[in-house]
Design a protein around this motif. Structure first.
Motif, PDB file in Angstrom:
ATOM      1  N   TRP A  22       0.825  -1.201   0.000  1.00 37.77           N
ATOM      2  CA  TRP A  22       0.000   0.000   0.000  1.00 37.77           C
ATOM      3  C   TRP A  22       0.861   1.254   0.000  1.00 37.77           C
ATOM      4  O   TRP A  22       1.874   1.329   0.686  1.00 37.77           O
ATOM      5  CB  TRP A  22      -0.913   0.027   1.224  1.00 37.77           C
ATOM      6  CG  TRP A  22      -1.931  -1.061   1.194  1.00 37.77           C
ATOM      7  CD1 TRP A  22      -3.008  -1.168   0.368  1.00 37.77           C
ATOM      8  CD2 TRP A  22      -1.955  -2.224   2.023  1.00 37.77           C
ATOM      9  NE1 TRP A  22      -3.702  -2.312   0.633  1.00 37.77           N
ATOM     10  CE2 TRP A  22      -3.079  -2.987   1.650  1.00 37.77           C
ATOM     11  CE3 TRP A  22      -1.145  -2.693   3.050  1.00 37.77           C
ATOM     12  CZ2 TRP A  22      -3.411  -4.177   2.256  1.00 37.77           C
ATOM     13  CZ3 TRP A  22      -1.477  -3.886   3.660  1.00 37.77           C
ATOM     14  CH2 TRP A  22      -2.593  -4.610   3.265  1.00 37.77           C
ATOM     15  N   GLU A  23       0.416   2.213  -0.756  1.00 35.34           N
ATOM     16  CA  GLU A  23       1.116   3.496  -0.844  1.00 35.34           C
ATOM     17  C   GLU A  23       1.082   4.234   0.496  1.00 35.34           C
ATOM     18  O   GLU A  23       2.036   4.902   0.875  1.00 35.34           O
ATOM     19  CB  GLU A  23       0.455   4.335  -1.944  1.00 35.34           C
ATOM     20  CG  GLU A  23       1.185   5.582  -2.298  1.00 35.34           C
ATOM     21  CD  GLU A  23       0.596   6.278  -3.515  1.00 35.34           C
ATOM     22  OE1 GLU A  23       0.973   7.433  -3.736  1.00 35.34           O
ATOM     23  OE2 GLU A  23      -0.234   5.685  -4.241  1.00 35.34           O
ATOM     24  N   ILE A  24      -0.043   4.113   1.198  1.00 34.21           N
ATOM     25  CA  ILE A  24      -0.186   4.718   2.519  1.00 34.21           C
ATOM     26  C   ILE A  24      -0.655   3.616   3.469  1.00 34.21           C
ATOM     27  O   ILE A  24      -1.721   3.042   3.259  1.00 34.21           O
ATOM     28  CB  ILE A  24      -1.220   5.865   2.511  1.00 34.21           C
ATOM     29  CG1 ILE A  24      -0.865   6.920   1.463  1.00 34.21           C
ATOM     30  CG2 ILE A  24      -1.322   6.500   3.893  1.00 34.21           C
ATOM     31  CD1 ILE A  24      -1.941   7.978   1.270  1.00 34.21           C
ATOM     32  N   VAL A  25       0.132   3.310   4.498  1.00 37.58           N
ATOM     33  CA  VAL A  25      -0.263   2.243   5.421  1.00 37.58           C
ATOM     34  C   VAL A  25      -0.900   2.767   6.705  1.00 37.58           C
ATOM     35  O   VAL A  25      -1.602   2.036   7.389  1.00 37.58           O
ATOM     36  CB  VAL A  25       0.899   1.282   5.763  1.00 37.58           C
ATOM     37  CG1 VAL A  25       1.328   0.504   4.540  1.00 37.58           C
ATOM     38  CG2 VAL A  25       2.045   2.012   6.399  1.00 37.58           C
ATOM     39  N   HIS A  26      -0.648   4.023   7.047  1.00 38.93           N
ATOM     40  CA  HIS A  26      -1.358   4.659   8.155  1.00 38.93           C
ATOM     41  C   HIS A  26      -1.017   6.142   8.181  1.00 38.93           C
ATOM     42  O   HIS A  26      -0.028   6.579   7.617  1.00 38.93           O
ATOM     43  CB  HIS A  26      -1.030   4.008   9.501  1.00 38.93           C
ATOM     44  CG  HIS A  26       0.267   4.459  10.097  1.00 38.93           C
ATOM     45  ND1 HIS A  26       1.481   4.032   9.649  1.00 38.93           N
ATOM     46  CD2 HIS A  26       0.523   5.318  11.113  1.00 38.93           C
ATOM     47  CE1 HIS A  26       2.438   4.592  10.365  1.00 38.93           C
ATOM     48  NE2 HIS A  26       1.890   5.384  11.256  1.00 38.93           N
ATOM     49  N   GLY A  27      -1.907   6.872   8.811  1.00 39.24           N
ATOM     50  CA  GLY A  27      -1.670   8.293   8.978  1.00 39.24           C
ATOM     51  C   GLY A  27      -2.199   9.144   7.839  1.00 39.24           C
ATOM     52  O   GLY A  27      -2.996   8.698   7.025  1.00 39.24           O
ATOM     53  N   HIS A  28      -1.721  10.366   7.802  1.00 45.96           N
ATOM     54  CA  HIS A  28      -2.176  11.368   6.839  1.00 45.96           C
ATOM     55  C   HIS A  28      -1.135  11.585   5.751  1.00 45.96           C
ATOM     56  O   HIS A  28       0.064  11.581   6.019  1.00 45.96           O
ATOM     57  CB  HIS A  28      -2.442  12.700   7.553  1.00 45.96           C
ATOM     58  CG  HIS A  28      -2.729  13.825   6.613  1.00 45.96           C
ATOM     59  ND1 HIS A  28      -1.764  14.728   6.222  1.00 45.96           N
ATOM     60  CD2 HIS A  28      -3.865  14.190   5.978  1.00 45.96           C
ATOM     61  CE1 HIS A  28      -2.305  15.602   5.389  1.00 45.96           C
ATOM     62  NE2 HIS A  28      -3.575  15.301   5.228  1.00 45.96           N
ATOM     63  N   ARG A  29      -1.618  11.775   4.557  1.00 50.22           N
ATOM     64  CA  ARG A  29      -0.767  12.217   3.450  1.00 50.22           C
ATOM     65  C   ARG A  29      -1.641  12.995   2.483  1.00 50.22           C
ATOM     66  O   ARG A  29      -2.817  12.704   2.316  1.00 50.22           O
ATOM     67  CB  ARG A  29      -0.140  11.029   2.718  1.00 50.22           C
ATOM     68  CG  ARG A  29       0.798  11.559   1.618  1.00 50.22           C
ATOM     69  CD  ARG A  29       1.595  10.527   0.884  1.00 50.22           C
ATOM     70  NE  ARG A  29       2.282   9.614   1.766  1.00 50.22           N
ATOM     71  CZ  ARG A  29       2.656   8.394   1.397  1.00 50.22           C
ATOM     72  NH1 ARG A  29       2.410   7.966   0.186  1.00 50.22           N
ATOM     73  NH2 ARG A  29       3.281   7.596   2.240  1.00 50.22           N
TER      74      ARG A  29
END
Length: 182
Positions: free
Chosen positions: A163-170
């Motif tokens: 996944w490109e984002i696994v947790h948090g904000h982007r």
């Protein structure tokens, strides 16, 4: 999640006096015992917010039984969005997308077709996949779960490969993404 733990979480959530509660899937799974459904429905129905409680299914709802899962959520007074949008208080458009386990789920473009996109758009999509479709369709906030930030070592590092984002904000271009770590 057993009733006692859910009751504790419900109390914590309600103390915050939220404007909106969004559940991005994996409420039920294959370990859920249908005999516990009455207690879980009772606890989920205690979730309160100014503008409502909304949910989308995750992969675990499919593992358990998607139809029973959706029934339990709806019996709890939770609005399930798996292929539709709603306008909340003329302030925002909330879109809910079915889990990627449903290979016939709507695309982001199809889901937002006809929706009021002049308002800020929040998209709930359990798995953080197809992120660039949210960017392309000018979603303001895309909320996902699923990854649990890899949950345990070394899965937390391996999750970044999938996944490109696994947790948090982007933020990608004008779209904000938030992936809860569960």
């Amino acid at each position: 999640l057993r009733r006692e733990r859910l009751a504790a979480w419900t109390e914590i959530i309600n103390k915050e006096k939220p404007d909106l509660i969004l559940l991005v899937g994996d409420i039920f799974d294959y370990t859920f015992l249908p005999k516990d459904s009455e207690g879980i429905i009772d606890e989920l129905s205690k979730l309160k917010s100014k503008y409502g409680v909304y949910a989308v299914p995750g992969n675990h709802e499919y593992y358990f039984n998607i139809n029973k899962s959706l029934d339990y959520l709806e019996c709890s007074g939770i609005t399930v969005l798996c292929k539709t949008t709603v306008v909340i208080d003329n302030r925002l458009t909330l879109a809910g997308r079915d889990d990627a386990h449903n290979h016939k789920r709507k695309t982001v473009e199809s889901l937002l077709s006809g929706a009021d996109t002049s308002l800020p758009v929040i998209l709930m999509d359990h798995q953080p996949v197809d992120l660039h479709s949210s960017v392309k369709n000018m979603v303001d906030l895309h909320i996902s779960g699923h990854t649990h930030n890899g949950q345990i070592f070394p899965a937390n590092y391996l999750a970044r490969l999938k996944w490109e984002i696994v947790h948090g904000h982007r933020k990608i271009e004008e779209t904000n993404f938030y992936v809860t770590s569960g």
